[in-house]
Write an enzyme that holds these catalytic residues in place. Structure first.
Site, PDB file in Angstrom:
ATOM      1  N   CYS A  91       0.899  -1.045  -0.097  1.00  0.00           N
ATOM      2  CA  CYS A  91       0.015   0.039   0.213  1.00  0.00           C
ATOM      3  C   CYS A  91       0.649   1.100  -0.109  1.00  0.00           C
ATOM      4  O   CYS A  91       1.377   1.607  -0.986  1.00  0.00           O
ATOM      5  CB  CYS A  91      -0.956  -0.023   1.064  1.00  0.00           C
ATOM      6  SG  CYS A  91      -2.360   1.114   0.953  1.00  0.00           S
ATOM      7  N   HIS A 120      -3.693  -5.141   0.333  1.00  0.00           N
ATOM      8  CA  HIS A 120      -3.392  -5.422   1.740  1.00  0.00           C
ATOM      9  C   HIS A 120      -3.456  -6.857   1.615  1.00  0.00           C
ATOM     10  O   HIS A 120      -4.355  -7.557   2.062  1.00  0.00           O
ATOM     11  CB  HIS A 120      -4.251  -5.064   2.634  1.00  0.00           C
ATOM     12  CG  HIS A 120      -3.950  -3.415   2.883  1.00  0.00           C
ATOM     13  ND1 HIS A 120      -2.950  -3.226   3.706  1.00  0.00           N
ATOM     14  CD2 HIS A 120      -4.403  -2.427   2.636  1.00  0.00           C
ATOM     15  CE1 HIS A 120      -2.751  -1.891   3.873  1.00  0.00           C
ATOM     16  NE2 HIS A 120      -3.917  -1.335   3.026  1.00  0.00           N
ATOM     17  N   GLU A 179      -2.079  -8.729   3.618  1.00  0.00           N
ATOM     18  CA  GLU A 179      -1.974  -9.046   5.097  1.00  0.00           C
ATOM     19  C   GLU A 179      -3.544  -9.071   5.848  1.00  0.00           C
ATOM     20  O   GLU A 179      -3.438  -9.019   7.071  1.00  0.00           O
ATOM     21  CB  GLU A 179      -0.941  -8.366   6.038  1.00  0.00           C
ATOM     22  CG  GLU A 179      -1.291  -6.918   6.282  1.00  0.00           C
ATOM     23  CD  GLU A 179      -1.329  -5.976   4.988  1.00  0.00           C
ATOM     24  OE1 GLU A 179      -1.173  -4.673   5.212  1.00  0.00           O
ATOM     25  OE2 GLU A 179      -1.145  -6.246   3.918  1.00  0.00           O
TER      26      GLU A 179
END
Length: 249
Positions: free
Chosen positions: A116, A216, A218
């Site tokens: 990001c 993202h 994660e």
């Protein structure tokens, strides 16, 4: 020896924005946990708490770098102005330190992944620009609590990209939450993935092991294999450089 991964976030303190801070910390912790589970010795660092020189020193022995998401980059680093729609708080010291990390990674050939804001840091560090505000189409949910801001959308990984090879498919689903995007690409960077609206969602360096993704991997609702595969890609880059063999010796 275990390969060493530095997970570099913006700050560990946002007392004025507790909900946002909790969301960011959840994502940063997930990334660090994925690194540990993937066989890395993980060190978490907050760039705002160190001078650029201290950040470089703290990561000097690391074999790979992961730059995480967070606030907008200070506009002066890419020749932009302030007062744009959606402008967030800026952490100038963190920006300078993370930019220095990218430039050193380029010089040394250190594998580096940006997530990001991390992608945008890569672009700015290499002379690129930032589109300061994008009218939301698919890249984030608006007018919702921060915990609901992430939005799912497809990304097309471009033929010949290392990302397409490492993730094993041309089309993937991602979770994103950004109001800025890369503008002019930095020196040596190539687009590696695009969203349906044409925005660049991933970049790779033409010769150095530097990759950035705008989404993202994660995030809790991201496909479970995305971040492990991206981190495995860092280890593959280490192997190509002979670092893993050295660590195993």
């Amino acid at each position: 020896m275990t390969p060493r991964l530095a997970v570099v976030e913006v700050t560990r303190n946002r007392p004025d924005r507790p909900e946002y801070h909790a969301k960011v910390q959840l994502l940063n912790a997930a990334a660090a946990d994925a690194g540990t589970q993937g066989g890395w010795q993980v060190t978490r660092l907050a760039a705002a708490e160190l001078t650029p020189a201290e950040l470089l020193a703290a990561t000097d022995a690391c074999d790979a770098i992961l730059i995480m998401g967070g606030e907008d980059i200070t506009p002066r680093f890419y020749g932009g102005g302030t007062g744009y729609p959606g402008e967030t708080h800026h952490f100038e010291v963190a920006d300078a330190g993370q930019i220095a990390l990218v430039r050193r990674a380029l010089d040394r050939g250190t594998p580096l992944l940006g997530i990001c804001r991390g992608l945008q840091i890569i672009n700015v560090a290499l002379g690129g620009s930032i589109v300061q505000h994008i009218e939301d189409g698919i890249h984030r949910n608006v007018d919702v609590p921060i915990d609901q801001i992430l939005r799912e959308h497809p990304v097309h990984l471009l033929p010949g990209s290392a990302l397409r090879q490492s993730l094993g498919q041309a089309g993937i689903q991602v979770q994103s939450a950004h109001h800025q995007s890369v503008g002019r690409l930095g020196t040596g960077l190539l687009p590696a993935g695009v969203a349906p609206d044409g925005l660049i969602e991933a970049v790779e360096h033409e010769s150095a092991p530097i990759t950035g993704v705008q989404w993202h991997p994660e995030a809790p609702d991201s496909p479970a294999e995305q971040l492990p595969l991206l981190l495995a890609g860092l280890q593959s880059q280490l192997a190509e450089a002979g670092v893993v063999d050295r660590l195993a010796a």
